[in-house]
Design a protein around this motif. Structure first.
Motif, PDB file in Angstrom:
ATOM      1  N   ARG A   1     -70.250  76.748  -7.433  1.00 48.23           N
ATOM      2  CA  ARG A   1     -71.142  76.175  -6.675  1.00 48.23           C
ATOM      3  C   ARG A   1     -71.184  74.636  -6.824  1.00 48.23           C
ATOM      4  N   GLU A   2     -71.414  73.879  -5.669  1.00 51.00           N
ATOM      5  CA  GLU A   2     -71.122  72.546  -5.506  1.00 51.00           C
ATOM      6  C   GLU A   2     -72.257  71.706  -4.888  1.00 51.00           C
ATOM      7  N   PHE A   3     -72.674  70.823  -5.570  1.00 52.01           N
ATOM      8  CA  PHE A   3     -74.141  70.034  -4.947  1.00 52.01           C
ATOM      9  C   PHE A   3     -73.385  69.239  -3.788  1.00 52.01           C
ATOM     10  N   VAL A   4     -74.067  69.488  -2.723  1.00 48.67           N
ATOM     11  CA  VAL A   4     -73.873  68.544  -1.635  1.00 48.67           C
ATOM     12  C   VAL A   4     -74.666  67.408  -1.319  1.00 48.67           C
ATOM     13  N   ALA A   5     -75.951  67.480  -1.187  1.00 47.47           N
ATOM     14  CA  ALA A   5     -76.866  66.694  -0.950  1.00 47.47           C
ATOM     15  C   ALA A   5     -78.179  67.132  -1.325  1.00 47.47           C
TER      16      ALA A   5
ATOM     17  N   LEU B   1     -78.559  69.322   7.628  1.00 48.96           N
ATOM     18  CA  LEU B   1     -77.421  68.867   7.090  1.00 48.96           C
ATOM     19  C   LEU B   1     -76.204  68.456   8.082  1.00 48.96           C
ATOM     20  N   GLN B   2     -76.290  67.185   8.826  1.00 48.84           N
ATOM     21  CA  GLN B   2     -75.211  66.982   9.789  1.00 48.84           C
ATOM     22  C   GLN B   2     -73.820  66.693   9.166  1.00 48.84           C
ATOM     23  N   MET B   3     -72.767  67.443   9.560  1.00 46.31           N
ATOM     24  CA  MET B   3     -71.469  67.434   9.023  1.00 46.31           C
ATOM     25  C   MET B   3     -70.518  67.161  10.038  1.00 46.31           C
ATOM     26  N   ASN B   4     -69.865  65.946   9.812  1.00 42.56           N
ATOM     27  CA  ASN B   4     -68.957  65.193  10.664  1.00 42.56           C
ATOM     28  C   ASN B   4     -67.555  65.327  10.375  1.00 42.56           C
ATOM     29  N   ASN B   5     -66.569  65.270  11.010  1.00 38.77           N
ATOM     30  CA  ASN B   5     -65.195  65.360  10.726  1.00 38.77           C
ATOM     31  C   ASN B   5     -64.770  66.271   9.688  1.00 38.77           C
ATOM     32  N   LEU B   6     -65.302  67.604   9.970  1.00 38.64           N
ATOM     33  CA  LEU B   6     -65.091  68.546   9.087  1.00 38.64           C
ATOM     34  C   LEU B   6     -63.592  68.916   8.643  1.00 38.64           C
TER      35      LEU B   6
ATOM     36  N   TYR C   1     -76.108  62.391  -2.725  1.00 35.75           N
ATOM     37  CA  TYR C   1     -75.232  63.075  -2.206  1.00 35.75           C
ATOM     38  C   TYR C   1     -74.180  63.367  -3.400  1.00 35.75           C
ATOM     39  N   GLY C   2     -73.536  64.566  -3.344  1.00 31.83           N
ATOM     40  CA  GLY C   2     -72.556  64.986  -4.306  1.00 31.83           C
ATOM     41  C   GLY C   2     -71.618  63.943  -4.574  1.00 31.83           C
ATOM     42  N   TRP C   3     -70.693  63.625  -3.461  1.00 33.23           N
ATOM     43  CA  TRP C   3     -69.675  62.916  -3.630  1.00 33.23           C
ATOM     44  C   TRP C   3     -69.555  61.882  -2.651  1.00 33.23           C
ATOM     45  N   THR C   4     -68.887  60.657  -2.911  1.00 34.43           N
ATOM     46  CA  THR C   4     -68.979  59.554  -1.884  1.00 34.43           C
ATOM     47  C   THR C   4     -68.204  59.794  -0.637  1.00 34.43           C
ATOM     48  N   SER C   5     -67.599  60.761  -0.646  1.00 34.97           N
ATOM     49  CA  SER C   5     -66.811  61.407   0.458  1.00 34.97           C
ATOM     50  C   SER C   5     -67.710  61.985   1.412  1.00 34.97           C
ATOM     51  N   MET C   6     -68.631  62.818   0.637  1.00 36.20           N
ATOM     52  CA  MET C   6     -69.654  63.587   1.447  1.00 36.20           C
ATOM     53  C   MET C   6     -70.541  62.568   2.182  1.00 36.20           C
ATOM     54  N   LYS C   7     -71.061  61.575   1.653  1.00 32.61           N
ATOM     55  CA  LYS C   7     -71.835  60.508   2.141  1.00 32.61           C
ATOM     56  C   LYS C   7     -71.141  59.978   3.304  1.00 32.61           C
ATOM     57  N   ALA C   8     -69.824  59.964   3.229  1.00 31.60           N
ATOM     58  CA  ALA C   8     -69.218  59.424   4.638  1.00 31.60           C
ATOM     59  C   ALA C   8     -69.050  60.356   5.910  1.00 31.60           C
TER      60      ALA C   8
END
Length: 119
Positions: A45-49, A81-86, A59-66
Motif C-alpha cells: 500500500r502506498e500513501f498518495v496524499a 483526488l483530482q488525477m491528471n495525466n494518468l 503528497y507521497g511523492w513529488t511526481s504525485m504532487k505534479a
C-alpha cells in the motif's frame, strides 16, 4: 459508526484524468486528517496524499504532487483526488482513510475504488 465511501474510479487511457471522491459519515466533527492511499496488485500500500481540516496538504511523492491534487470540503465531510495525466503505473485500488490523530496511522478506511489506466 464511521464509514468512508469512495467513488469516481474507472478505466481511462494514459494521459486521461479522473476525480475520486470520498464521503465520510459518522464523524463526530471535522477534526480529522483524511487521506488517499493506493495499492496495486502485488505491491505494498502506498500513501498518495493527505489533507488536514484546515487544508494542509501532503503528497507521497513529488511526481504525485505534479499530477494529483487533493482537496477537502468540510461541510460535506468529503475529500477529493483530482488525477491528471494518468499513467499505467497509476493503476491501483485507491482507498480513502481518516484519523483524528496527528501521526501517520489511520483508523478508518473505505472499501476502495479501482483505477485502471491503459497505455
Amino acid at each position: 459508526q464511521v464509514q468512508l465511501v469512495e467513488s469516481g474510479g474507472g478505466s481511462v487511457q494514459a494521459g486521461g484524468s479522473l476525480r475520486l471522491s470520498c464521503v465520510a459519515t459518522g464523524l463526530p466533527d471535522s477534526n480529522y486528517r483524511m487521506a488517499w492511499f493506493r495499492r496495486a496488485p502485488g505491491k505494498e500500500r502506498e500513501f498518495v496524499a493527505s489533507v488536514t481540516r484546515s487544508g494542509g496538504e501532503t503528497y507521497g511523492w513529488t511526481s504525485m504532487k505534479a499530477r494529483f491534487a487533493i482537496s477537502r470540503d468540510n461541510g460535506k465531510d468529503a475529500i477529493y483526488l483530482q488525477m491528471n495525466n494518468l499513467k499505467p503505473e497509476d493503476s491501483a485500488a485507491y482507498y480513502c482513510a481518516a484519523d483524528r490523530g496527528s501521526g501517520t496511522a489511520y483508523s478508518y478506511w473505505g472499501q476502495g475504488t479501482q483505477v485502471t489506466v491503459s497505455s
